[in-house]
Design a protein around this motif. Sequence first.
Motif, PDB file in Angstrom:
ATOM      1  N   ILE A  22       0.867  -1.176   0.000  1.00 48.67           N
ATOM      2  CA  ILE A  22       0.000   0.000   0.000  1.00 48.67           C
ATOM      3  C   ILE A  22       0.904   1.226   0.000  1.00 48.67           C
ATOM      4  N   SER A  23       0.309   2.381  -0.190  1.00 42.94           N
ATOM      5  CA  SER A  23       1.152   3.576  -0.314  1.00 42.94           C
ATOM      6  C   SER A  23       1.711   3.992   1.044  1.00 42.94           C
TER       7      SER A  23
ATOM      8  N   GLY B  53     -13.270  -1.728 -10.616  1.00 43.73           N
ATOM      9  CA  GLY B  53     -12.690  -2.879  -9.948  1.00 43.73           C
ATOM     10  C   GLY B  53     -11.187  -2.745  -9.754  1.00 43.73           C
ATOM     11  N   ASP B  54     -10.662  -1.528  -9.906  1.00 43.11           N
ATOM     12  CA  ASP B  54      -9.223  -1.322  -9.755  1.00 43.11           C
ATOM     13  C   ASP B  54      -8.781  -1.295  -8.298  1.00 43.11           C
ATOM     14  N   VAL B  55      -9.698  -0.999  -7.402  1.00 44.16           N
ATOM     15  CA  VAL B  55      -9.331  -0.981  -5.983  1.00 44.16           C
ATOM     16  C   VAL B  55     -10.320  -1.825  -5.188  1.00 44.16           C
ATOM     17  N   PRO B  56      -9.829  -2.548  -4.184  1.00 45.37           N
ATOM     18  CA  PRO B  56     -10.732  -3.329  -3.348  1.00 45.37           C
ATOM     19  C   PRO B  56     -11.549  -2.416  -2.434  1.00 45.37           C
ATOM     20  N   LEU B  57     -12.618  -2.967  -1.914  1.00 46.45           N
ATOM     21  CA  LEU B  57     -13.536  -2.234  -1.051  1.00 46.45           C
ATOM     22  C   LEU B  57     -12.838  -1.479   0.077  1.00 46.45           C
ATOM     23  N   GLN B 135     -21.586  -1.729  -6.037  1.00 45.79           N
ATOM     24  CA  GLN B 135     -21.476  -3.194  -6.075  1.00 45.79           C
ATOM     25  C   GLN B 135     -22.599  -3.796  -6.924  1.00 45.79           C
ATOM     26  N   ALA B 136     -23.785  -3.250  -6.796  1.00 41.21           N
ATOM     27  CA  ALA B 136     -24.917  -3.765  -7.589  1.00 41.21           C
ATOM     28  C   ALA B 136     -24.667  -3.525  -9.078  1.00 41.21           C
ATOM     29  N   ILE B 137     -24.144  -2.355  -9.398  1.00 41.11           N
ATOM     30  CA  ILE B 137     -23.852  -2.038 -10.807  1.00 41.11           C
ATOM     31  C   ILE B 137     -22.803  -2.998 -11.360  1.00 41.11           C
ATOM     32  N   ARG B 138     -21.803  -3.275 -10.540  1.00 38.00           N
ATOM     33  CA  ARG B 138     -20.715  -4.145 -10.993  1.00 38.00           C
ATOM     34  C   ARG B 138     -21.169  -5.562 -11.331  1.00 38.00           C
TER      35      ARG B 138
END
Lengths: 104, 403
Positions: A22-23, B53-57, B135-138
């Motif tokens: 992480i950063s 989806g490039d970053v986790p929740l 999340q629903a859109i994904r």
Amino acid sequence: MPVIHITNRAGTETTLEAESGISVMENLRDNDYEVDAICGGSCACATCHVYIDAAWQSKLAPPEPDEQGLVEDEPTFKPTSRLSCQIEMTDALDGLKLTIAPEA
Amino acid sequence: MSEHIVIVGAGHAGGTLAVQLARAKDRFRITLIGEEAWPPYERPPLSKQFLMGDVPLEKTFLRPETFYADKGIDLRLGTQVTAIDRTARSLTLSGGETLSYDKLALCTGTRVREIPVVGRDLPGVHYIRTIDDTQAIRTVAREGAKVVIAGGGYIGLEAAAALRKMGCEVTVIEMMDRVMARAVAEPVSRFYEAAHRAEGVNLLLETGVAEIGGTDRATHVVDSHGHLHPADLVLVGIGVVPVVELAEAAGLATDDGIIVDSRARTSDPDIFAAGDCTRHPNRILGRDVRLESVQNAVDQARCIANELSDKGADYAEVPWFWSDQFDLKMQMAGLPAPDDQVVVRGEPSTRSFSVFYLRDGRVTGVNAINVGSDYVRGRKWIGEGRDVDSVRLANTEIPIKEV
Ligand SMILES: Cc1cc2nc3c(=O)[nH]c(=O)nc-3n(C[C@H](O)[C@H](O)[C@H](O)COP(=O)(O)OP(=O)(O)OC[C@H]3O[C@@H](n4cnc5c(N)ncnc54)[C@H](O)[C@@H]3O)c2cc1C
Ligand code: FES
């Protein structure tokens, strides 16, 4: 775990057991080093501004133009300035030394 | 005895306020109440990196989930505040429980404006305000999925850009004659329209949504010209309205937002408010505004924290904002009026240029696309109320620092 030696705004130095992958900003923010990181690491706010110890400068990938453009216009800019959200913490950075820049 | 501060709304403002107050450990007891299931998180990624989806929740969380307990903050999620009793200084919570406060901070944010057309309640019609929404859109936004977006504001356009990158077929329907018309001048709108079309977005201007069609779920959108657009997914991004009902029912002054003074105090001395839900004075702008931005949420939360810590100062910050679409990073500062002079600096075709706004020679706003230094300079000038020469400003041979 790699460590980061941090001098906070009050001038106190502490050592943080950091998380790799992480950063540097996230490491500072999540451990309450008073780094606001308002834009969440989008390189849009400069509130994650730090000074990197001279000995570590060359071990970091140089800043991208957008980071440089943003940070060099901060009133508290120094040649050692970086935006910590743009530096990924890795095991290779074990021992990294930095100072949190004053609030602009 | 520590003072009990209760914060209603665990969003960007509420979360920031709790974090700030927790630094004065012995002074305050902090309760942070949020109706969503998630700890305070950042909404900007919801139409950007998190949508793709490039970053986790967890990357969207303002602080790690464990932070609050570690700092002694009583974080109550999935809990709604349903009433304020100002005389008793107590709140009623959704479970029926009551909770007393010494000082209260309302950080209730906004809710999405619903689209007033037939079919709006069909499954497959989504808004983008919460993690749950994205999340629903994904789950539907697969490669080749047909997406119709109502609204060409920055959220609609960010979603369009993200969904194009994910391989969706995207149509954007905008009522006005240009995109982001409320926020930026025409040259910026035209630039973004061209950029979206070049990326394959079907962008329709001066067009409204007449109806959302489908039986069990949304299958198409009929536009105001009678054209039918097939849709696996309909996204609505037509603005938000401030959440003021709780404040109103308690008799606090509101006017399209909870009215606060320059120290973020409402009409009740024990109640403060911050973020998207407030209408507040801003000395730099010289008028009252209601802003929808992370900057304002954070700075107003800080203003409350300072006030409660006897370090109070009047709120006077230059508004700023950013938007990421494709490879275009736009940074904006100020709040220009629609009739301010517009000065373009640089060549839009290079995908790196800026637009400045001037009023009687004074800088009132800047939109910088892929050029951070113009943004930083512009923001500074706005704060200083500085005069600049529009001819020099338009000349890129003169470095921005020397304009
Ligand atoms: C998709 C999207 C993209 C965005 N992109 C940007 C961007 O790029 N840059 C930028 O600056 N801004 C952006 N914004 C705007 C920014 O996210 C908001 O301005 C910011 O979240 C405002 O913070 P807030 O705390 O005022 O409100 P919110 O973050 O909305 O928080 C309010 C919270 O209060 C809760 N709440 C309300 N009433 C009650 C109650 N009675 N009891 C309990 N809880 C309650 C709500 O459920 C909500 O969780 C974006 C917003 C969205 C939706
Ligand atoms: S967190 Fe905003 S620039 Fe680093």
